[in-house]
Motif scaffolding. Sequence first.
Motif, PDB file in Angstrom:
ATOM      1  N   GLN A 174       6.684   6.190  -9.935  1.00 45.12           N
ATOM      2  CA  GLN A 174       6.666   5.388  -8.713  1.00 45.12           C
ATOM      3  C   GLN A 174       5.278   4.804  -8.502  1.00 45.12           C
ATOM      4  O   GLN A 174       4.275   5.510  -8.621  1.00 45.12           O
ATOM      5  N   MET A 175       5.241   3.519  -8.199  1.00 43.71           N
ATOM      6  CA  MET A 175       3.977   2.828  -7.978  1.00 43.71           C
ATOM      7  C   MET A 175       4.133   1.781  -6.880  1.00 43.71           C
ATOM      8  O   MET A 175       5.234   1.503  -6.414  1.00 43.71           O
ATOM      9  N   ASN A 176       2.993   1.171  -6.510  1.00 43.48           N
ATOM     10  CA  ASN A 176       2.989   0.021  -5.625  1.00 43.48           C
ATOM     11  C   ASN A 176       1.897  -0.938  -6.114  1.00 43.48           C
ATOM     12  O   ASN A 176       1.139  -0.605  -7.042  1.00 43.48           O
ATOM     13  N   PRO A 177       1.796  -2.125  -5.559  1.00 44.90           N
ATOM     14  CA  PRO A 177       0.771  -3.070  -6.024  1.00 44.90           C
ATOM     15  C   PRO A 177      -0.660  -2.542  -5.942  1.00 44.90           C
ATOM     16  O   PRO A 177      -1.485  -2.848  -6.805  1.00 44.90           O
TER      17      PRO A 177
ATOM     18  N   ALA B 281      10.949   9.378 -21.940  1.00 41.90           N
ATOM     19  CA  ALA B 281      10.890   8.053 -22.551  1.00 41.90           C
ATOM     20  C   ALA B 281      10.918   6.962 -21.491  1.00 41.90           C
ATOM     21  O   ALA B 281      10.176   5.983 -21.568  1.00 41.90           O
ATOM     22  N   ALA B 282      11.776   7.120 -20.481  1.00 45.46           N
ATOM     23  CA  ALA B 282      11.894   6.108 -19.431  1.00 45.46           C
ATOM     24  C   ALA B 282      10.581   5.957 -18.658  1.00 45.46           C
ATOM     25  O   ALA B 282      10.177   4.849 -18.299  1.00 45.46           O
ATOM     26  N   ASN B 283       9.893   7.075 -18.403  1.00 41.07           N
ATOM     27  CA  ASN B 283       8.607   7.009 -17.701  1.00 41.07           C
ATOM     28  C   ASN B 283       7.605   6.140 -18.447  1.00 41.07           C
ATOM     29  O   ASN B 283       6.792   5.427 -17.839  1.00 41.07           O
ATOM     30  N   ALA B 284       7.652   6.190 -19.777  1.00 40.06           N
ATOM     31  CA  ALA B 284       6.676   5.462 -20.595  1.00 40.06           C
ATOM     32  C   ALA B 284       6.784   3.956 -20.438  1.00 40.06           C
ATOM     33  O   ALA B 284       5.813   3.234 -20.686  1.00 40.06           O
ATOM     34  N   ILE B 285       7.957   3.473 -20.026  1.00 43.11           N
ATOM     35  CA  ILE B 285       8.138   2.027 -19.822  1.00 43.11           C
ATOM     36  C   ILE B 285       8.316   1.692 -18.341  1.00 43.11           C
ATOM     37  O   ILE B 285       8.872   0.666 -17.980  1.00 43.11           O
ATOM     38  N   GLY B 286       7.850   2.613 -17.480  1.00 40.96           N
ATOM     39  CA  GLY B 286       7.834   2.323 -16.051  1.00 40.96           C
ATOM     40  C   GLY B 286       9.165   2.436 -15.361  1.00 40.96           C
ATOM     41  O   GLY B 286       9.371   1.819 -14.313  1.00 40.96           O
TER      42      GLY B 286
ATOM     43  N   LEU C  18       0.802  -1.220   0.000  1.00 37.44           N
ATOM     44  CA  LEU C  18       0.000   0.000   0.000  1.00 37.44           C
ATOM     45  C   LEU C  18       0.838   1.274   0.000  1.00 37.44           C
ATOM     46  O   LEU C  18       0.364   2.322  -0.454  1.00 37.44           O
ATOM     47  N   GLN C  19       2.073   1.203   0.503  1.00 38.67           N
ATOM     48  CA  GLN C  19       2.854   2.420   0.687  1.00 38.67           C
ATOM     49  C   GLN C  19       4.140   2.459  -0.131  1.00 38.67           C
ATOM     50  O   GLN C  19       4.853   3.469  -0.117  1.00 38.67           O
ATOM     51  N   GLY C  20       4.471   1.383  -0.844  1.00 32.77           N
ATOM     52  CA  GLY C  20       5.707   1.342  -1.611  1.00 32.77           C
ATOM     53  C   GLY C  20       5.767   2.418  -2.677  1.00 32.77           C
ATOM     54  O   GLY C  20       4.739   2.894  -3.177  1.00 32.77           O
ATOM     55  N   ARG C  21       6.991   2.805  -3.025  1.00 34.55           N
ATOM     56  CA  ARG C  21       7.227   3.827  -4.045  1.00 34.55           C
ATOM     57  C   ARG C  21       8.395   3.380  -4.904  1.00 34.55           C
ATOM     58  O   ARG C  21       9.534   3.794  -4.676  1.00 34.55           O
TER      59      ARG C  21
ATOM     60  N   LEU D 155      -4.402   8.646 -10.596  1.00 34.66           N
ATOM     61  CA  LEU D 155      -3.113   8.461  -9.931  1.00 34.66           C
ATOM     62  C   LEU D 155      -2.378   9.783  -9.724  1.00 34.66           C
ATOM     63  O   LEU D 155      -2.554  10.737 -10.481  1.00 34.66           O
ATOM     64  N   GLY D 156      -1.540   9.816  -8.690  1.00 39.33           N
ATOM     65  CA  GLY D 156      -0.578  10.892  -8.529  1.00 39.33           C
ATOM     66  C   GLY D 156      -1.141  12.222  -8.080  1.00 39.33           C
ATOM     67  O   GLY D 156      -0.482  13.251  -8.232  1.00 39.33           O
ATOM     68  N   ARG D 157      -2.326  12.242  -7.469  1.00 41.77           N
ATOM     69  CA  ARG D 157      -2.904  13.508  -7.017  1.00 41.77           C
ATOM     70  C   ARG D 157      -2.944  13.611  -5.496  1.00 41.77           C
ATOM     71  O   ARG D 157      -3.445  14.586  -4.952  1.00 41.77           O
ATOM     72  N   ASP D 158      -2.462  12.572  -4.826  1.00 39.77           N
ATOM     73  CA  ASP D 158      -2.388  12.559  -3.366  1.00 39.77           C
ATOM     74  C   ASP D 158      -3.756  12.795  -2.731  1.00 39.77           C
ATOM     75  O   ASP D 158      -3.897  13.572  -1.778  1.00 39.77           O
ATOM     76  N   ASP D 159      -4.780  12.089  -3.241  1.00 39.06           N
ATOM     77  CA  ASP D 159      -6.118  12.289  -2.692  1.00 39.06           C
ATOM     78  C   ASP D 159      -6.886  10.992  -2.443  1.00 39.06           C
ATOM     79  O   ASP D 159      -8.090  11.022  -2.207  1.00 39.06           O
TER      80      ASP D 159
END
Length: 560
Positions: A435-438, A425-430, A307-310, A400-404
């Motif tokens: 930053q994400m989590n499951p 370009a790097a963002n497009a392939i993760g 839930l909290q991973g980045r 995603l990414g709005r901290d709400d």
Amino acid sequence: MGKGVKAAVVGGVFAVMVGGAGYGVYNIVSAVSGDGDGGGGGTGAAATKRSGLPDEKEVEKASGAFFAAWEKGEATRAASYTNNAEAAAPLLAAYGEDARITDVEITPGTPAGTTVPFRVKATVSYKGKSEPLAYKSELTVVRGKTTGRALVDWEPSVVHPELKDGDTLVTGEAPQPPIEAVGRDGTVLTKEEYPSLGPILDALREKYGDEAGGSPGVELTIRRADGSTGGSADGSAEGAGAADSTLVTLAKGRPGKLRTTLSAGVQAAAEKAVKRFPESSVVAVRPSTGEVLAVANHRADGFDAALQGRVAPGSTMKIITAAMLIDNGVTSMNGPAPCPSTATWQSQTFKNLTGMEPNEGATLADSFLRSCNTAFIKLVDEAPLTDSSLTQEAQERFGLGRDDWATGVVSFDGRVPASGGPDRAANAIGQGQVQMNPLNMASVTATAITGAFRQPYLVSPELDGRQLARAKGLPAGTASQLKEMMRLTATQGTAAPAMSGLGGDIGAKTGSAEVDGKATPDSWFTGFRGDVAAAAMTQQGGHGGDAAGPIVAAVLRAGG
């Protein structure tokens, strides 16, 4: 500090050990030589400054002196045998004063080099009520930097394995009543039955104990430090305070019932699945509602990475990137997405997985199911895309990414910043700055297959009136293409081995994320089966199908 806990020092709360390991009568005079590293003992320096690892006798003497002082309740003296007396003394003092722990007996085990395992037996007492306390921990003896003395390497976990920096121990009336958390089918969810739910159940109690009703009991509690992350350096959430944790209950309170969205069956499958691989986390959600069905972690640091991973999500991010390409008219599922062997973006060259054959005539579906990096890199500079297009897609369509997000517990809702240069370009392939989590990626899959963003949650917002996050979701045509591409990936592409044997309507996306300084990438996998979506991450687990894939498949098998 809990109700009824006095701040004043309580004299004589540590009892001299009778029997046990015998450290209560250990001759510690020779150990008191003073060292700037430990800050205690005495003022004289060792006659000859030693170097290298402490030998067997030094390990025995240093640990024995520490144990003896700890048993007697001599906090300052015990701290003087560590390499950080200033940090050690308050916690060792709280052990007897605020935590009311007496009759301490420490039994050392067989040292492994400079590490000494040990067992602690003691009694917790408060206002005429007493309960036994027993646990295992370990310490390491190191060489003091200033004088070369053998000293205990100070960590809060020496005192109790669940303690982290800034934590303390308190015995008294609990700040919140206990809760009886129940799953969607009424099954009671306990830490004993579902171990990785422990931190979540603690957090739910801390937030909803009063709303759920009940009355507080008397407990020995780990009082967490304000602002503690509870995380680790490789992707933890900053500023996410860990909940207090109960170690011993001296008088039971009356629990209030708290209904959650969790499924006991899916949770059990998730707990079992993550145990197969170290440093693993998984989340399952119901796409039609946003309800979280399972959360499980198997990590050495105890951090709730689910839930909290980045961390970078690797090629699972291509679900969002593909949506961006379709929504902006760059290409479509059956439109062109050539897959060359390399692609260069602003001086940085990107490659595919070793052994992937180039395909200049590939469609987006072809490149998606094979997880071709270069196909996505070559398309991110097509008009009308800009540096902020991926960010807009993530925020406006996937929420995603709005901290709400308001899940009911502390969680991180992803980060997809607008990036220029090679990171676009790097963002497009993760990779790059994403930053994400499951939890985030399970939600991404849910949005992709339904077209609607439904913010994940563990506790109904009706309980406390909180507002769930909103996003406009995907056009029907985009969602149908994403779902079909995920189906192809699960049956013909990189996800097929992991998803083999699963019946019904299935789909998936694999990912592997390179991490600086690590030889093996993080393994990522997200998929769906019917009305269940799940995502898993195994740090340094290899390719997506190697570790995270089997975890997701096991969860989908239980929940479908």
